[in-house]
Design an enzyme around this catalytic site. Structure first.
Site, PDB file in Angstrom:
ATOM      1  N   ASN A 167     -10.281  -3.566  -6.605  1.00 53.56           N
ATOM      2  CA  ASN A 167      -9.458  -2.612  -7.378  1.00 53.56           C
ATOM      3  C   ASN A 167      -9.998  -2.379  -8.792  1.00 53.56           C
ATOM      4  OD1 ASN A 167      -6.284  -3.595  -5.878  1.00 53.56           O
ATOM      5  ND2 ASN A 167      -7.617  -1.890  -5.370  1.00 53.56           N
ATOM      6  N   ARG A 196       0.365   8.654 -10.475  1.00 51.95           N
ATOM      7  CA  ARG A 196       0.122   7.426  -9.707  1.00 51.95           C
ATOM      8  C   ARG A 196       0.796   6.208 -10.349  1.00 51.95           C
ATOM      9  NH1 ARG A 196      -3.580   7.028  -5.894  1.00 51.95           N
ATOM     10  NH2 ARG A 196      -4.009   4.862  -6.456  1.00 51.95           N
ATOM     11  N   ASP A 222       0.821  -1.213   0.000  1.00 50.50           N
ATOM     12  CA  ASP A 222       0.000   0.000   0.000  1.00 50.50           C
ATOM     13  C   ASP A 222       0.856   1.265   0.000  1.00 50.50           C
ATOM     14  OD1 ASP A 222      -2.319   1.412  -0.075  1.00 50.50           O
ATOM     15  OD2 ASP A 222      -2.902   1.036   2.000  1.00 50.50           O
ATOM     16  N   ARG A 273      -5.872  -1.665   8.291  1.00 55.62           N
ATOM     17  CA  ARG A 273      -6.985  -2.516   7.845  1.00 55.62           C
ATOM     18  C   ARG A 273      -6.447  -3.785   7.208  1.00 55.62           C
ATOM     19  NH1 ARG A 273      -8.546   2.487   5.994  1.00 55.62           N
ATOM     20  NH2 ARG A 273      -7.547   2.138   3.986  1.00 55.62           N
ATOM     21  N   ARG A 315       0.192   7.465  -2.996  1.00 62.31           N
ATOM     22  CA  ARG A 315       0.617   8.606  -2.153  1.00 62.31           C
ATOM     23  C   ARG A 315       2.100   8.901  -2.334  1.00 62.31           C
ATOM     24  NH1 ARG A 315      -1.740   6.084   3.010  1.00 62.31           N
ATOM     25  NH2 ARG A 315      -2.060   4.402   1.506  1.00 62.31           N
ATOM     26  N   HIS A 336       3.161   2.996  -8.943  1.00 58.40           N
ATOM     27  CA  HIS A 336       2.993   1.551  -9.124  1.00 58.40           C
ATOM     28  C   HIS A 336       4.278   0.935  -9.699  1.00 58.40           C
ATOM     29  CE1 HIS A 336      -1.052   1.714  -7.848  1.00 58.40           C
ATOM     30  NE2 HIS A 336      -1.540   2.292  -8.917  1.00 58.40           N
ATOM     31  N   SER A 390      -6.758  -6.321  -5.849  1.00 56.39           N
ATOM     32  CA  SER A 390      -7.926  -6.935  -5.207  1.00 56.39           C
ATOM     33  C   SER A 390      -9.101  -6.937  -6.174  1.00 56.39           C
ATOM     34  CB  SER A 390      -8.294  -6.147  -3.951  1.00 56.39           C
ATOM     35  OG  SER A 390      -8.812  -4.886  -4.308  1.00 56.39           O
ATOM     36  N   ARG A 407     -11.364   1.092  -9.687  1.00 61.65           N
ATOM     37  CA  ARG A 407     -10.529   2.273  -9.960  1.00 61.65           C
ATOM     38  C   ARG A 407     -10.752   2.724 -11.407  1.00 61.65           C
ATOM     39  NH1 ARG A 407      -4.993   1.998  -6.508  1.00 61.65           N
ATOM     40  NH2 ARG A 407      -6.016   1.414  -4.571  1.00 61.65           N
TER      41      ARG A 407
HETATM   42  C1  FPP Z   1      -2.063  -0.111  -3.569  1.00 60.86           C
HETATM   43  O1  FPP Z   1      -1.495   1.179  -3.409  1.00 60.86           O
HETATM   44  C2  FPP Z   1      -1.343  -0.803  -4.619  1.00 60.86           C
HETATM   45  C3  FPP Z   1      -1.912  -1.413  -5.695  1.00 60.86           C
HETATM   46  C4  FPP Z   1      -3.372  -1.472  -5.954  1.00 60.86           C
HETATM   47  C5  FPP Z   1      -1.056  -2.050  -6.724  1.00 60.86           C
HETATM   48  C6  FPP Z   1       0.117  -2.795  -6.181  1.00 60.86           C
HETATM   49  C7  FPP Z   1       0.905  -3.302  -7.294  1.00 60.86           C
HETATM   50  C8  FPP Z   1       2.276  -3.266  -7.371  1.00 60.86           C
HETATM   51  C9  FPP Z   1       3.152  -2.761  -6.293  1.00 60.86           C
HETATM   52  C10 FPP Z   1       2.937  -3.837  -8.560  1.00 60.86           C
HETATM   53  C11 FPP Z   1       3.232  -5.272  -8.313  1.00 60.86           C
HETATM   54  C12 FPP Z   1       3.787  -5.876  -9.514  1.00 60.86           C
HETATM   55  C13 FPP Z   1       3.782  -7.196  -9.772  1.00 60.86           C
HETATM   56  C14 FPP Z   1       4.407  -7.637 -11.024  1.00 60.86           C
HETATM   57  C15 FPP Z   1       3.187  -8.208  -8.870  1.00 60.86           C
HETATM   58  P1  FPP Z   1      -2.373   2.442  -3.757  1.00 60.86           P
HETATM   59  O2  FPP Z   1      -2.202   2.747  -5.189  1.00 60.86           O
HETATM   60  O3  FPP Z   1      -3.775   2.196  -3.331  1.00 60.86           O
HETATM   61  O4  FPP Z   1      -1.714   3.552  -2.915  1.00 60.86           O
HETATM   62  P2  FPP Z   1      -2.470   4.807  -2.294  1.00 60.86           P
HETATM   63  O5  FPP Z   1      -3.362   4.262  -1.211  1.00 60.86           O
HETATM   64  O6  FPP Z   1      -1.359   5.638  -1.766  1.00 60.86           O
HETATM   65  O7  FPP Z   1      -3.240   5.472  -3.388  1.00 60.86           O
END
Ligand code: FPP
Length: 237
Positions: free
Chosen positions: A62, A27, A14, A187, A18, A31, A59, A65
């Site tokens: 997700n 964003r 997570d 959470r 941010r 990632h 998830s 989004r």
């Molecule tokens: C949540 O952070 C993160 C995700 C929904 C994506 C996570 C995916 C990766 C780190 C890439 C993984 C890659 C592979 C190949 C498995 P958020 O975007 O919700 O963060 P935020 O709460 O700060 O907006």
């Protein structure tokens, strides 16, 4: 102090968004930075002797989004799985996936199949990527398969207990010992509900792209300090 190495570690990745916003980046860049970090960290964790590493990459929720973000993530997954098949294979890591196939695109399902087939006999640790994953969905899907097996005579319902239930989960992985959620959110968000029953939970403030090897070592020290009782009373007379 000797650091205890958990058998199964799970991470909710997570804070990518941010991390990016605070740096004036998009964003998507968050990632991508998260992915780069995960690639390094997964090898680091498995080399330390952790046998199972589960990560929450996407998830079922997700999908709500923006289309742009969902498509970016799907394309990122495809290119990473293709590009990193050799990387994980060379390091003897077995890559598996947890989650529902529907409504994933065919190109991503193909990339997932390819990396799991290539690495299936590897013995240097299991990297479980939860993609289109929901913890409640996993329990529902397991229950459906249990009903099927009872109906076709493969399972005697009287023998079903908490332990045998694991066999019906997506990958029959062992219970999670230690769960880390980065970015300070407190959470579980529908992540591996069955497997987390007795896990120690850790919520560092760090955003996932910055959750590096040093942070991971700090997490293991925290795990080592925890007194895991599994419902028992310690030193009972
Ligand atoms: C949540 O952070 C993160 C995700 C929904 C994506 C996570 C995916 C990766 C780190 C890439 C993984 C890659 C592979 C190949 C498995 P958020 O975007 O919700 O963060 P935020 O709460 O700060 O907006």
């Amino acid at each position: 102090m000797e650091v205890k190495i958990p058998n199964h570690v799970a991470i909710i990745l997570d804070g990518n968004g941010r991390w990016a916003t605070e740096k004036g980046k998009k964003r998507k860049e968050g990632h991508y930075a998260g992915y780069k970090n995960l690639k390094k960290l997964s090898i680091y964790a498995l080399k330390k002797g952790i046998k199972y590493l589960s990560v929450y990459a996407f998830s079922t929720e997700n999908f709500n989004r923006s289309e742009e973000e969902v498509n970016y993530l799907m394309d990122l997954f495809i290119s990473c799985f293709k590009k990193d098949t050799n990387f994980f294979n060379k390091r003897n890591v077995k890559v598996v996936f947890s989650g529902r196939k529907k409504p994933l695109r065919k190109d991503i399902l193909d990339a997932m199949k390819e990396i799991s087939a290539t690495t299936k006999n590897n013995t240097g640790g299991v990297f479980n990527i939860c993609l289109n994953y929901g913890g409640q969905a996993e329990i529902v899907d397991a229950s459906k398969n249990i009903v099927k097996d009872v109906k076709n005579g493969k399972l005697d319902l009287n023998t079903l207990d908490e332990k045998t239930f694991y066999k019906y989960l997506y990958n029959n992985l062992p219970p999670i010992d230690f769960m880390i959620r980065t970015s300070g959110e407190l959470r579980i968000s529908n992540f591996m509900l069955y497997e987390l029953s007795y896990a120690e939970l850790y919520f560092p403030e760090t955003y996932f792209p910055d959750f590096n090897e040093k942070e991971f070592d700090k997490a293991l020290i925290e795990y080592t300090k925890r007194d895991r009782r599994f419902g028992k009373i310690k030193n009972a007379k």
